[in-house]
Design a protein around this motif. Structure first.
Motif, PDB file in Angstrom:
ATOM      1  N   MET A   5       0.864  -1.189   0.000  1.00  0.00           N
ATOM      2  CA  MET A   5       0.000   0.000   0.000  1.00  0.00           C
ATOM      3  C   MET A   5       0.892   1.229   0.000  1.00  0.00           C
ATOM      4  O   MET A   5       1.782   1.373   0.852  1.00  0.00           O
ATOM      5  CB  MET A   5      -0.913   0.010   1.225  1.00  0.00           C
ATOM      6  N   LEU A   6       0.672   2.114  -0.974  1.00  0.00           N
ATOM      7  CA  LEU A   6       1.421   3.351  -1.100  1.00  0.00           C
ATOM      8  C   LEU A   6       0.522   4.520  -0.711  1.00  0.00           C
ATOM      9  O   LEU A   6      -0.564   4.676  -1.271  1.00  0.00           O
ATOM     10  CB  LEU A   6       1.915   3.537  -2.540  1.00  0.00           C
ATOM     11  N   LEU A   7       0.963   5.307   0.237  1.00  0.00           N
ATOM     12  CA  LEU A   7       0.190   6.460   0.705  1.00  0.00           C
ATOM     13  C   LEU A   7       0.710   7.736   0.058  1.00  0.00           C
ATOM     14  O   LEU A   7       1.914   8.038   0.145  1.00  0.00           O
ATOM     15  CB  LEU A   7       0.296   6.594   2.230  1.00  0.00           C
ATOM     16  N   LEU A  54       3.787  -1.213   3.591  1.00  0.00           N
ATOM     17  CA  LEU A  54       3.213   0.127   3.624  1.00  0.00           C
ATOM     18  C   LEU A  54       4.324   1.154   3.460  1.00  0.00           C
ATOM     19  O   LEU A  54       5.366   1.065   4.110  1.00  0.00           O
ATOM     20  CB  LEU A  54       2.492   0.358   4.953  1.00  0.00           C
ATOM     21  N   ALA A  55       4.104   2.134   2.576  1.00  0.00           N
ATOM     22  CA  ALA A  55       5.069   3.220   2.404  1.00  0.00           C
ATOM     23  C   ALA A  55       4.330   4.546   2.429  1.00  0.00           C
ATOM     24  O   ALA A  55       3.366   4.741   1.675  1.00  0.00           O
ATOM     25  CB  ALA A  55       5.833   3.070   1.093  1.00  0.00           C
ATOM     26  N   VAL A 132      -0.538  -3.837  -5.772  1.00  0.00           N
ATOM     27  CA  VAL A 132      -0.277  -2.515  -5.206  1.00  0.00           C
ATOM     28  C   VAL A 132      -1.589  -1.734  -5.101  1.00  0.00           C
ATOM     29  O   VAL A 132      -2.365  -1.679  -6.059  1.00  0.00           O
ATOM     30  CB  VAL A 132       0.714  -1.711  -6.073  1.00  0.00           C
ATOM     31  N   ASP A 133      -1.822  -1.136  -3.935  1.00  0.00           N
ATOM     32  CA  ASP A 133      -2.909  -0.184  -3.730  1.00  0.00           C
ATOM     33  C   ASP A 133      -2.286   1.188  -3.510  1.00  0.00           C
ATOM     34  O   ASP A 133      -1.431   1.348  -2.629  1.00  0.00           O
ATOM     35  CB  ASP A 133      -3.753  -0.555  -2.514  1.00  0.00           C
ATOM     36  N   ILE A 134      -2.720   2.182  -4.290  1.00  0.00           N
ATOM     37  CA  ILE A 134      -2.240   3.557  -4.159  1.00  0.00           C
ATOM     38  C   ILE A 134      -3.379   4.392  -3.579  1.00  0.00           C
ATOM     39  O   ILE A 134      -4.442   4.514  -4.192  1.00  0.00           O
ATOM     40  CB  ILE A 134      -1.806   4.123  -5.521  1.00  0.00           C
ATOM     41  N   VAL A 135      -3.155   4.946  -2.400  1.00  0.00           N
ATOM     42  CA  VAL A 135      -4.191   5.730  -1.726  1.00  0.00           C
ATOM     43  C   VAL A 135      -3.918   7.207  -1.978  1.00  0.00           C
ATOM     44  O   VAL A 135      -2.899   7.747  -1.526  1.00  0.00           O
ATOM     45  CB  VAL A 135      -4.216   5.445  -0.215  1.00  0.00           C
ATOM     46  N   THR A 136      -4.816   7.863  -2.709  1.00  0.00           N
ATOM     47  CA  THR A 136      -4.557   9.237  -3.121  1.00  0.00           C
ATOM     48  C   THR A 136      -5.858   9.930  -3.492  1.00  0.00           C
ATOM     49  O   THR A 136      -6.858   9.288  -3.807  1.00  0.00           O
ATOM     50  CB  THR A 136      -3.604   9.256  -4.347  1.00  0.00           C
ATOM     51  N   GLY A 137      -5.808  11.259  -3.487  1.00  0.00           N
ATOM     52  CA  GLY A 137      -6.888  12.055  -4.029  1.00  0.00           C
ATOM     53  C   GLY A 137      -6.493  12.711  -5.336  1.00  0.00           C
ATOM     54  O   GLY A 137      -7.191  13.590  -5.825  1.00  0.00           O
ATOM     55  N   ASP A 138      -5.374  12.272  -5.915  1.00  0.00           N
ATOM     56  CA  ASP A 138      -4.805  12.859  -7.125  1.00  0.00           C
ATOM     57  C   ASP A 138      -5.115  11.978  -8.328  1.00  0.00           C
ATOM     58  O   ASP A 138      -4.650  10.837  -8.412  1.00  0.00           O
ATOM     59  CB  ASP A 138      -3.289  12.997  -6.942  1.00  0.00           C
TER      60      ASP A 138
END
Length: 303
Positions: A5-7, A54-55, A132-138
């Motif tokens: 998971m990428l924050l 997690l990063a 991979v899960d990318i957590v973003t509002g972009d």
């Protein structure tokens, strides 16, 4: 989907800052809304998605020189009068505390000089061997979506507790192009929030239609040069924007080969520095959110 998971940490702490009242303060009255909000976001994400790694990806440079050299207007409207990024006065002091909390907790905090968090996420996603899960509002991160890997975006437009899962079908349904073409689509359309002008007269529908018809921006530009199947108006607009289209892809596309150091991304079983974490909890009144984060991590981490 267990995996990495990428924050998009700046995206998340800005959301926390605007979503949690500034009346939430430390014992000495300092606003800690972004800090507390981010910690609770991470706890929720870990608890609900159980990632294996997690990063917390950070901006070492929010406006990289290579992007500004290509398009000087890139994020220019966000530059503060004295230089640097224009940041709310009550948010700026919270960012170093966020970094200290992440470090003390043992959550990998990753940045690279000269690059944005977007580029760190792009590189780590490219290197990953599993999902991979990318957590973003972009929305720029939609260009990384890839069902075959799989790489997907957990989009925060409606909040961390109501994430929108964005896969290739979702990108196509929303924009009319596959995820791998999103950067080309965004280059044509432009993005005023990043100071990217796009091609005047080319909006979402036209951009999607052109990329769908020609397959890529490179193929579209070849059609412009070689008299391909374009209307006179389309050819005129694209020709007039040729200088922009020559450099914009290098700005819009996230780096996938940034010099990101090898970092242990495993979820911490115990805090890296319990004493420092306790001191931060007391100094900034973070006992509640740090307790929730610890509980979430202990349920996911081995042992």
């Amino acid at each position: 989907m267990p995996g990495l998971m990428l924050l998009d940490t700046p995206s998340l702490y800005y959301r926390a800052f605007y979503g949690v009242p500034e009346s939430v303060t430390s014992p000495d009255g300092m606003p800690v809304n972004a800090i507390r909000g981010l910690i609770d976001m991470i706890a929720t994400l870990v608890r609900q998605h159980s990632p294996g790694e997690l990063a917390a990806c950070m901006d070492a440079d929010w406006r990289p020189a290579f992007r500004v050299a290509a398009i000087p207007t890139y994020k220019a409207h966000r530059v503060a009068p004295g230089g640097g990024e224009e940041t709310p006065d009550t948010l700026a002091p919270q960012v170093p505390v966020i970094e200290r909390v992440l470090d003390a907790a043992g959550i990998a905090r990753v940045d690279v000089p000269g690059y944005e968090a977007d580029d760190v996420m792009g590189t780590l996603a490219t290197r990953a061997l599993g999902g991979v899960d990318i957590v973003t509002g972009d929305r720029d991160m939609f260009q990384l979506v890839d069902d075959d890997r799989p790489i997907r975006v957990l989009y925060t437009a409606k909040g961390v507790k109501n994430l929108q899962l964005v896969d290739e079908a979702a990108v196509t349904a929303r924009y009319g192009v596959p995820g791998r073409s999103y950067a080309d689509f965004a280059t044509l359309r432009g993005d005023p929030s990043d100071g990217l002008p796009g091609v005047p007269g080319v909006g979402d529908k036209t951009a999607a239609a052109l990329i769908t018809r020609f397959g890529s921006l490179d193929a579209l530009l070849r059609a412009v040069d070689e008299g391909g199947d374009l209307t006179a108006g389309q050819r005129a607009k694209l020709s007039a924007a040729r200088d922009y289209l020559r450099v914009a892809p290098g700005v819009v596309r996230v780096a996938r080969d940034a010099p990101v150091p090898d970092v242990d991304l495993a979820l911490p079983v115990t805090p890296r520095d319990p004493g420092a974490l306790d001191a931060l909890a007391e100094r900034y009144g973070l006992g509640g959110p740090l307790g929730r984060l610890s509980a979430a991590l202990s349920r996911v981490s081995p042992g």
